[in-house]
Design a protein around this motif. Sequence first.
Motif, PDB file in Angstrom:
ATOM      1  N   GLY A  98     -21.987   2.659 -31.444  1.00 13.45           N
ATOM      2  CA  GLY A  98     -21.692   1.625 -30.459  1.00 13.45           C
ATOM      3  C   GLY A  98     -22.977   1.167 -29.810  1.00 13.45           C
ATOM      4  O   GLY A  98     -24.058   1.667 -30.119  1.00 13.45           O
ATOM      5  N   SER A  99     -22.867   0.220 -28.908  1.00 10.24           N
ATOM      6  CA  SER A  99     -24.049  -0.344 -28.268  1.00 10.24           C
ATOM      7  C   SER A  99     -23.749  -0.631 -26.808  1.00 10.24           C
ATOM      8  O   SER A  99     -22.591  -0.558 -26.366  1.00 10.24           O
ATOM      9  N   ALA A 100     -24.787  -0.989 -26.057  1.00  9.38           N
ATOM     10  CA  ALA A 100     -24.596  -1.347 -24.653  1.00  9.38           C
ATOM     11  C   ALA A 100     -23.741  -2.595 -24.516  1.00  9.38           C
ATOM     12  O   ALA A 100     -23.066  -2.773 -23.495  1.00  9.38           O
ATOM     13  N   GLU A 101     -23.761  -3.429 -25.536  1.00  6.09           N
ATOM     14  CA  GLU A 101     -22.998  -4.673 -25.495  1.00  6.09           C
ATOM     15  C   GLU A 101     -21.560  -4.491 -25.972  1.00  6.09           C
ATOM     16  O   GLU A 101     -20.729  -5.390 -25.769  1.00  6.09           O
ATOM     17  N   ALA A 102     -21.263  -3.355 -26.590  1.00  7.84           N
ATOM     18  CA  ALA A 102     -19.905  -3.045 -27.063  1.00  7.84           C
ATOM     19  C   ALA A 102     -19.717  -1.536 -26.996  1.00  7.84           C
ATOM     20  O   ALA A 102     -19.925  -0.827 -27.980  1.00  7.84           O
ATOM     21  N   ILE A 103     -19.340  -1.040 -25.831  1.00  9.18           N
ATOM     22  CA  ILE A 103     -19.232   0.403 -25.590  1.00  9.18           C
ATOM     23  C   ILE A 103     -17.838   0.878 -26.005  1.00  9.18           C
ATOM     24  O   ILE A 103     -16.830   0.367 -25.498  1.00  9.18           O
ATOM     25  N   PRO A 104     -17.755   1.850 -26.910  1.00  7.87           N
ATOM     26  CA  PRO A 104     -16.447   2.278 -27.436  1.00  7.87           C
ATOM     27  C   PRO A 104     -15.739   3.289 -26.539  1.00  7.87           C
ATOM     28  O   PRO A 104     -15.308   4.357 -26.988  1.00  7.87           O
ATOM     29  N   LEU A 105     -15.577   2.940 -25.256  1.00  4.48           N
ATOM     30  CA  LEU A 105     -14.926   3.828 -24.293  1.00  4.48           C
ATOM     31  C   LEU A 105     -13.954   3.022 -23.435  1.00  4.48           C
ATOM     32  O   LEU A 105     -14.145   1.813 -23.239  1.00  4.48           O
ATOM     33  N   PRO A 106     -12.938   3.679 -22.872  1.00  2.00           N
ATOM     34  CA  PRO A 106     -11.969   2.976 -22.021  1.00  2.00           C
ATOM     35  C   PRO A 106     -12.564   2.580 -20.669  1.00  2.00           C
ATOM     36  O   PRO A 106     -13.639   3.053 -20.268  1.00  2.00           O
ATOM     37  N   ASP A 107     -11.847   1.736 -19.962  1.00  3.16           N
ATOM     38  CA  ASP A 107     -12.243   1.313 -18.623  1.00  3.16           C
ATOM     39  C   ASP A 107     -12.342   2.524 -17.686  1.00  3.16           C
ATOM     40  O   ASP A 107     -11.516   3.454 -17.747  1.00  3.16           O
ATOM     41  N   ALA A 108     -13.348   2.495 -16.799  1.00  2.00           N
ATOM     42  CA  ALA A 108     -13.505   3.496 -15.736  1.00  2.00           C
ATOM     43  C   ALA A 108     -13.450   4.934 -16.268  1.00  2.00           C
ATOM     44  O   ALA A 108     -12.906   5.823 -15.612  1.00  2.00           O
ATOM     45  N   SER A 109     -14.021   5.153 -17.443  1.00  2.25           N
ATOM     46  CA  SER A 109     -13.892   6.467 -18.085  1.00  2.25           C
ATOM     47  C   SER A 109     -15.071   7.390 -17.854  1.00  2.25           C
ATOM     48  O   SER A 109     -15.024   8.564 -18.233  1.00  2.25           O
ATOM     49  N   VAL A 110     -16.168   6.900 -17.239  1.00  3.34           N
ATOM     50  CA  VAL A 110     -17.328   7.752 -16.978  1.00  3.34           C
ATOM     51  C   VAL A 110     -17.787   7.555 -15.532  1.00  3.34           C
ATOM     52  O   VAL A 110     -17.539   6.517 -14.916  1.00  3.34           O
ATOM     53  N   ASP A 111     -18.461   8.577 -15.011  1.00  5.03           N
ATOM     54  CA  ASP A 111     -18.967   8.546 -13.640  1.00  5.03           C
ATOM     55  C   ASP A 111     -20.425   8.101 -13.568  1.00  5.03           C
ATOM     56  O   ASP A 111     -20.910   7.746 -12.494  1.00  5.03           O
ATOM     57  N   ALA A 112     -21.112   8.149 -14.690  1.00  2.15           N
ATOM     58  CA  ALA A 112     -22.508   7.713 -14.739  1.00  2.15           C
ATOM     59  C   ALA A 112     -22.834   7.227 -16.132  1.00  2.15           C
ATOM     60  O   ALA A 112     -22.344   7.775 -17.132  1.00  2.15           O
ATOM     61  N   VAL A 113     -23.661   6.195 -16.197  1.00  3.48           N
ATOM     62  CA  VAL A 113     -24.238   5.712 -17.448  1.00  3.48           C
ATOM     63  C   VAL A 113     -25.743   5.878 -17.334  1.00  3.48           C
ATOM     64  O   VAL A 113     -26.381   5.262 -16.472  1.00  3.48           O
ATOM     65  N   LEU A 114     -26.312   6.737 -18.177  1.00  4.45           N
ATOM     66  CA  LEU A 114     -27.748   6.951 -18.214  1.00  4.45           C
ATOM     67  C   LEU A 114     -28.305   6.445 -19.529  1.00  4.45           C
ATOM     68  O   LEU A 114     -27.613   6.464 -20.558  1.00  4.45           O
TER      69      LEU A 114
END
Length: 259
Positions: free
Chosen positions: A90-106
């Motif tokens: 996946g990429s920053a422009e198409a993240i393969p995760l659901p909405d509001a599924s992580v607490d931080a993006v590093l």
Amino acid sequence: MNNDQRLLHASSFGAAAAAYAEHRPDYAQDAVRWALDPAPGPRVLDLGAGTGKLTATLIAMGVEVIAVEPDPAMLTELRRSLPAVRALPGSAEAIPLPDASVDAVLSGNAMHWFDMAVAGPEIARVLAPGGVLAGLWNVMDDQVEWVAGLARVSGSAAVGPRDTPASWRAETAGVHLPKNGAAARFGSPEQALFPHGQRRTADSLVATLGTRAGMLVMPEPEREAALGRIREFLAGRPETAHGEFTLPMMTGVLRVRRL
């Protein structure tokens, strides 16, 4: 750098995935702790994870991490070295995760490759309210005289606009953060630098600089000539000519909070 050049540089790392994994530095744990400090929970996405340098640091700190990487060769290297990690294409422009599924993006040494006009809304989508977006970059401390000389000899292909503390502060101050409508979903950016010296030999430092995007896209004769100048410089300096030495480095963090 225009968009075509950016894409060329961003896609150059796969051919050097094994060398990248071997020679690129990890990230200062103090820097990662500061990046995560305001996060509301333990779920972290390492976005543009490469071969897993930042992922490994997060795991060593006991963090729950998912890795996302667009380059197949880099992703293969990450999965080989960190088989227990959930690692997704996946990429920053198409993240393969659901909405509001992580607490931080590093993102470790990768945020400058993102198309933030597209990536900004995607990052905002996957972040929980109050979540943190943070980019981390390893930079060489050119306040040390011999490091400043190395930067001059190496040229911009090996030591670019984010690779020393002062230039890192200027280059990252808002430039790589979400733009347009997505910017309204984030607070004010903060920057911090953390010491992170690296043990190197002249050969391993040359190999490290050889994994920079600007070097990887050079025609081979030019690349070898540039690496030769770096070898000659290191051989002529008392700090670096004999055996191991500490390369003065810092991990810089650009942090912003999801509103």
